[in-house]
Design an enzyme around this catalytic site. Structure first.
Site, mmCIF file in Angstrom:
data_model
loop_
_atom_site.group_PDB
_atom_site.id
_atom_site.type_symbol
_atom_site.label_atom_id
_atom_site.label_comp_id
_atom_site.label_asym_id
_atom_site.label_seq_id
_atom_site.Cartn_x
_atom_site.Cartn_y
_atom_site.Cartn_z
ATOM 1 N N ASP A 183 0.870 -1.193 0.120
ATOM 2 C CA ASP A 183 0.060 -0.105 -0.053
ATOM 3 C C ASP A 183 0.780 1.329 0.160
ATOM 4 O OD1 ASP A 183 -2.264 1.843 0.588
ATOM 5 O OD2 ASP A 183 -3.462 0.037 0.914
ATOM 6 N N HIS B 126 2.115 1.929 -3.079
ATOM 7 C CA HIS B 126 1.169 2.953 -3.606
ATOM 8 C C HIS B 126 1.730 4.360 -3.702
ATOM 9 C CE1 HIS B 126 -2.479 -0.110 -3.087
ATOM 10 N NE2 HIS B 126 -1.696 -0.552 -3.937
#
Length: 553
Positions: free
Chosen positions: A379, A402
């Site tokens: 993430d 991310h």
């Protein structure tokens, strides 16, 4: 000598140290709080150290130098009655906390009614550490240099001693403090003395060692030596009576079974502490592989609560250094209600397939710094929640993951503005996004994002390298009936270069009801498979300087 001993007894603070030619060190305005509440300020001093002194103090120097841009170096105990219990906080780290909770936060140490800050006139930003001293400082440095030179040569006469008495006391006191801090002023608490053994559970041993160390009236250090240990959920909290350090050199394993953590938010918690350090060569392994398979929280509001590796809450003037966080079940690090918290040389890793394993998530905190760290997760490498202010991310390598994100914001009531982020000298590799700001549409939340600056960044095969997304809506959890009400202003992207994994290198998709203002794009050089990339803007008119991808409608 009596006065020196009295000052040493009353003295503890954080010193900014700088290496100079000739084995010299500078101490930048040391603010000390005595055991009876006395506060003393030692002005900037220059102390000549020989090679042996340099070796003696190397641990002190490494420990203290990272307080260089902390504005408040006062040590102050916080009682529990002045701090909100974490039990009242939302389990979702993205969710803002109730206003009653935030009203109780005391993230600054008061220094009398006058609010005196002895460092307010010093510019200690890492980009300006080498700035020249002013004339008064140079004169004082010269006096210190001459004084110590005369002392070593044995030629100091009575007149010099009389003139330099005050300087001698201050310099000698600081010298003795530095020389003795590690060797004489730190009390050790080894968990093996409390029953900890390799390949066994050390929860009780670590808890008991912490209690004794936290109760020490002199600086203390809890030590976890090299070995592999098991650890259940643990909550180590203050206030402590003196600065405290936890040095972990072993490998610590979390329970694999989710039920053994009883649904707690964090596996290892440190809370309500001033002048705390967590360091060492150790690894905290969350053993999250089993948990990732059960993570459906993005779609299921009644999902199992998965624990994060670390929860740092209400820490002031603290350092997290050299620690590795591995395979957390959820976020690796959650920062809440902290002030002047610095991460240095952190290693955070989990596979790209590990859901919701943000590296470091920051919320309701001020002056959090992340330096020289490597973060790769499934993430965001770093994410900012509401209420984050004066955040610095310098020389961080991110990937997989991310990217580095502000938000998401605008989903929950009572969110606070996000203000002041600098991301500089960072490298992103194979991430799903680069640097981005994301806010939810379809909610009535009104707030703002301002003073966001991204500079000197290298992208390596990064999708969506530069992104403002004010229609962020994962898994279709929102409606687009009305646009985001989060106002974004004063944002700059400068000297960003490398390769994009998507042809659209820049997307600035701002809110139609609150257009982005004061956005600057300066020298953006990104290619896609060797070809030019594109830039697309909506509801903003950025200032453009230097090179830029091709602008498309």
């Amino acid at each position: 000598m009596t006065l020196v001993l009295e000052i040493l007894d009353a003295l503890f603070g954080s010193v900014v140290l700088k290496r100079e030619k000739g084995n010299s060190y500078f101490g930048k305005s040391l603010l000390c709080l005595g055991v009876e509440g006395r506060r003393k300020t030692l002005k900037e001093s220059k102390i000549e150290l020989d090679d042996s002194d340099s070796k003696i103090n190397v641990d002190v120097i490494n420990k203290m130098r990272f307080f260089q841009d902390h504005n408040d170096l006062t040590y102050k105990n916080h009682s529990d009655q002045h701090a909100a219990p974490l039990e009242n906080l939302s389990a979702d780290p993205h969710a803002p906390q109730p206003s009653t909770f935030h009203d109780q936060l005391n993230l600054k140490d008061d220094i009398g009614d006058a609010q005196v800050n002895p460092m307010e006139n010093l510019n200690l930003d890492e980009d300006n550490i080498d700035q020249a001293s002013n004339s008064d400082d140079k004169e004082m440095e010269s006096q210190y240099h001459n004084h110590f030179k005369q002392a070593r040569e044995g030629v100091e006469n009575k007149e010099n001693r009389k003139m330099d008495t005050k300087l001698s006391i201050s310099a000698f006191t600081l010298f003795l403090f530095l020389a003795s801090y590690v060797r004489a002023e730190t009390k050790g608490f080894d968990v093996t003395k409390y029953g900890a053994k390799p390949n066994s559970d050390i929860t009780d041993a670590l808890t008991n060692a912490w209690k004794d160390a936290c109760g020490s009236t002199i600086p203390s250090k809890v030590m976890v030596p090299k070995a592999t240990y098991m650890l259940k959920q643990i909550d180590l909290k203050g206030p402590c009576k003196a600065p405290i350090k936890v040095q972990v050199d072993g490998k610590i394993l979390a329970p694999k079974n989710l039920k053994q953590l009883n649904g707690v938010d964090q596996w290892v918690k440190f809370r309500y502490i001033n002048f705390f350090t967590l360091s060492g060569e150790g690894t905290f392994d969350g053993q999250g592989e089993m948990a990732w398979k059960h993570n459906d929280c993005g779609k299921n509001k009644n999902c199992d609560r998965l624990s994060m590796n670390f929860g740092f809450a209400f820490l002031n003037n603290s350092i997290i250094q050299d620690i590795t966080s591995k395979d957390s079940k959820n976020f690796h690090v959650n920062v809440l209600g902290c002030n002047n918290l610095t991460f240095i040389n952190m290693n955070i890793n989990a596979p790209s397939t590990s859901l919701n394993t943000d590296g470091i998530h920051i919320g309701r905190s001020t002056q959090v710094k992340i330096y020289n760290s490597n973060i790769g997760t499934g993430d965001d490498c770093i994410s900012l929640g509401d209420g984050s202010k004066q955040i610095r991310v310098i020389n961080v390598t991110c990937g997989p993951g991310h990217g580095i994100s502000v938000g998401s914001l605008g989903r929950y009531p009572n969110e606070e503005p996000v203000e002041g982020l600098t991301v500089k000298n960072c490298t992103l590799k194979n991430t799903d996004n680069g640097v981005r700001i994301k806010t939810w549409p379809g909610t009535p939340i009104i707030s703002s994002v301002s003073k966001m600056h991204f500079e000197d960044i290298i992208m390596v095969n990064v999708s969506n390298p530069i992104l403002i997304d004010q229609q962020y809506c994962p898994w279709n959890q929102c409606t687009n009936q009305y646009p985001s009400k989060i106002k974004i202003t004063d944002v700059s992207f400068k000297n960003i270069r490398g390769t994009s994994a998507t042809q659209e290198a820049i997307v600035l998709d701002c809110s139609s009801s609150e257009p982005c203002e004061s956005v600057e794009l300066n020298d953006i050089d990104l290619t896609f498979n060797g070809a030019i990339t594109t830039a697309k803007f909506a509801n903003t008119k950025p200032t453009i300087k230097g090179k830029l991808p091709k602008i498309v409608a």
